[in-house]
Write a protein that holds these residues in place. Structure first.
Motif, PDB file in Angstrom:
ATOM      1  N   MET A   1       2.586  -9.677  -1.464  1.00 25.89           N
ATOM      2  CA  MET A   1       3.051 -11.033  -1.746  1.00 25.89           C
ATOM      3  C   MET A   1       1.890 -11.863  -2.294  1.00 25.89           C
ATOM      4  N   ILE A   2       2.184 -12.708  -3.247  1.00 20.48           N
ATOM      5  CA  ILE A   2       1.196 -13.578  -3.865  1.00 20.48           C
ATOM      6  C   ILE A   2       0.807 -14.664  -2.868  1.00 20.48           C
ATOM      7  N   ASP A   3      -0.488 -14.932  -2.761  1.00 19.04           N
ATOM      8  CA  ASP A   3      -0.979 -15.971  -1.849  1.00 19.04           C
ATOM      9  C   ASP A   3      -0.980 -17.322  -2.573  1.00 19.04           C
ATOM     10  N   VAL A   4       0.180 -17.958  -2.610  1.00 15.37           N
ATOM     11  CA  VAL A   4       0.346 -19.242  -3.277  1.00 15.37           C
ATOM     12  C   VAL A   4       0.068 -20.353  -2.271  1.00 15.37           C
ATOM     13  N   PRO A   5      -0.738 -21.356  -2.646  1.00 21.30           N
ATOM     14  CA  PRO A   5      -0.985 -22.467  -1.719  1.00 21.30           C
ATOM     15  C   PRO A   5       0.331 -23.092  -1.236  1.00 21.30           C
ATOM     16  N   GLN A   6       0.349 -23.546  -0.001  1.00 20.33           N
ATOM     17  CA  GLN A   6       1.550 -24.104   0.617  1.00 20.33           C
ATOM     18  C   GLN A   6       2.236 -25.138  -0.273  1.00 20.33           C
ATOM     19  N   THR A   7       1.466 -26.010  -0.886  1.00 22.97           N
ATOM     20  CA  THR A   7       2.008 -27.069  -1.735  1.00 22.97           C
ATOM     21  C   THR A   7       2.879 -26.529  -2.864  1.00 22.97           C
ATOM     22  N   TYR A   8       2.618 -25.303  -3.287  1.00 30.79           N
ATOM     23  CA  TYR A   8       3.301 -24.730  -4.447  1.00 30.79           C
ATOM     24  C   TYR A   8       4.215 -23.554  -4.093  1.00 30.79           C
ATOM     25  N   ARG A   9       4.493 -23.331  -2.820  1.00 31.72           N
ATOM     26  CA  ARG A   9       5.347 -22.202  -2.406  1.00 31.72           C
ATOM     27  C   ARG A   9       6.776 -22.324  -2.936  1.00 31.72           C
ATOM     28  N   TRP A  10       7.187 -23.535  -3.286  1.00 31.20           N
ATOM     29  CA  TRP A  10       8.526 -23.736  -3.857  1.00 31.20           C
ATOM     30  C   TRP A  10       8.701 -22.914  -5.131  1.00 31.20           C
ATOM     31  N   LEU A  11       7.588 -22.596  -5.807  1.00 32.16           N
ATOM     32  CA  LEU A  11       7.667 -21.791  -7.020  1.00 32.16           C
ATOM     33  C   LEU A  11       8.256 -20.402  -6.743  1.00 32.16           C
ATOM     34  N   LEU A  12       8.062 -19.921  -5.519  1.00 31.96           N
ATOM     35  CA  LEU A  12       8.534 -18.579  -5.168  1.00 31.96           C
ATOM     36  C   LEU A  12      10.034 -18.546  -4.883  1.00 31.96           C
ATOM     37  N   ALA A  13      10.663 -19.716  -4.835  1.00 33.87           N
ATOM     38  CA  ALA A  13      12.078 -19.797  -4.476  1.00 33.87           C
ATOM     39  C   ALA A  13      12.990 -20.077  -5.677  1.00 33.87           C
ATOM     40  N   ILE A  14      12.423 -20.127  -6.886  1.00 29.08           N
ATOM     41  CA  ILE A  14      13.234 -20.405  -8.069  1.00 29.08           C
ATOM     42  C   ILE A  14      13.007 -19.319  -9.122  1.00 29.08           C
ATOM     43  N   THR A  15      13.901 -19.264 -10.090  1.00 24.77           N
ATOM     44  CA  THR A  15      13.716 -18.362 -11.226  1.00 24.77           C
ATOM     45  C   THR A  15      12.688 -18.999 -12.150  1.00 24.77           C
ATOM     46  N   LEU A  16      11.596 -18.306 -12.350  1.00 24.14           N
ATOM     47  CA  LEU A  16      10.467 -18.860 -13.096  1.00 24.14           C
ATOM     48  C   LEU A  16      10.459 -18.411 -14.554  1.00 24.14           C
ATOM     49  N   PRO A  17       9.876 -19.230 -15.433  1.00 26.92           N
ATOM     50  CA  PRO A  17       9.567 -18.742 -16.775  1.00 26.92           C
ATOM     51  C   PRO A  17       8.580 -17.571 -16.653  1.00 26.92           C
ATOM     52  N   ARG A  18       8.656 -16.613 -17.559  1.00 25.80           N
ATOM     53  CA  ARG A  18       7.771 -15.431 -17.485  1.00 25.80           C
ATOM     54  C   ARG A  18       6.295 -15.812 -17.496  1.00 25.80           C
ATOM     55  N   THR A  19       5.936 -16.879 -18.209  1.00 28.11           N
ATOM     56  CA  THR A  19       4.524 -17.268 -18.218  1.00 28.11           C
ATOM     57  C   THR A  19       4.040 -17.582 -16.799  1.00 28.11           C
TER      58      THR A  19
END
Length: 180
Positions: A1-19
């Motif tokens: 799992m990617i270690d994303v800072p807590q402030t940005y963990r919401w990124l892991l819950a949505i469909t992201l652009p490939r970039t």
């Protein structure tokens, strides 16, 4: 799992652009300060050269590498790479102009001694939250003043993800003053 800072963990819950998917996979990669270079960063140069994206004059991770990071992310995401991608300001010609910076867009900034390039993940009232390379010598998410932004560029999409939107975030964390 990617270690994303807590402030940005919401990124892991949505469909992201490939970039952003590709950039998040590199979160935490850091340069070797002083003598030597991180083999991963030097490997990006080699991967791009092998793919026909010429990266010349890059022999050490002490050389600013935000443009190299943007190039490897775009390459792996199946997006075009600008000519002479090591020069951050060259990214101002990438894709198409974005009227409003949104998730996955390339942002180009001015800084003392040159420029900086990274990817938009959000914004607060005064700063963009930027996922980029060579930010405190590593791949990280940092806040950069909006006033320094000279270009917001949208990657070309066949089917633009619904998440390519502006995201308003809390103004937490230090504001970067020089990404070199």
């Amino acid at each position: 799992m990617i270690d994303v800072p807590q402030t940005y963990r919401w990124l892991l819950a949505i469909t992201l652009p490939r970039t952003i998917e590709c950039a998040l996979a590199l979160l935490g990669v850091q340069e070797v300060v002083g003598k030597g270079s991180n083999r991963t960063i030097i490997g990006w140069r080699d991967e791009l050269n092998a793919a026909g994206v010429p990266i010349t004059g890059y022999a050490d991770d002490d050389i600013p590498w935000c443009g190299l990071f943007a190039a490897i992310v775009c390459h792996r995401a199946g997006k075009p790479v600008v000519k002479a991608p090591l020069w951050a300001r060259n990214w101002a010609s990438f894709g198409s102009k974005a009227d409003k910076a949104s998730l996955g867009d390339v942002l180009v900034f001015v800084r003392n001694g040159g420029g900086h390039v990274g990817f938009y993940v959000g914004e607060d009232a005064t700063c963009y939250h930027v996922l980029g390379g060579n930010q405190s010598n590593r791949v990280s998410i940092t806040r950069i003043e909006k006033a320094r932004c000279i270009a917001a560029r949208r990657p070309p999409y066949t089917n633009q993800p619904a998440s390519v939107l502006p995201f308003r975030l809390a103004a937490t964390g230090t504001v970067s003053s020089n990404e070199a």
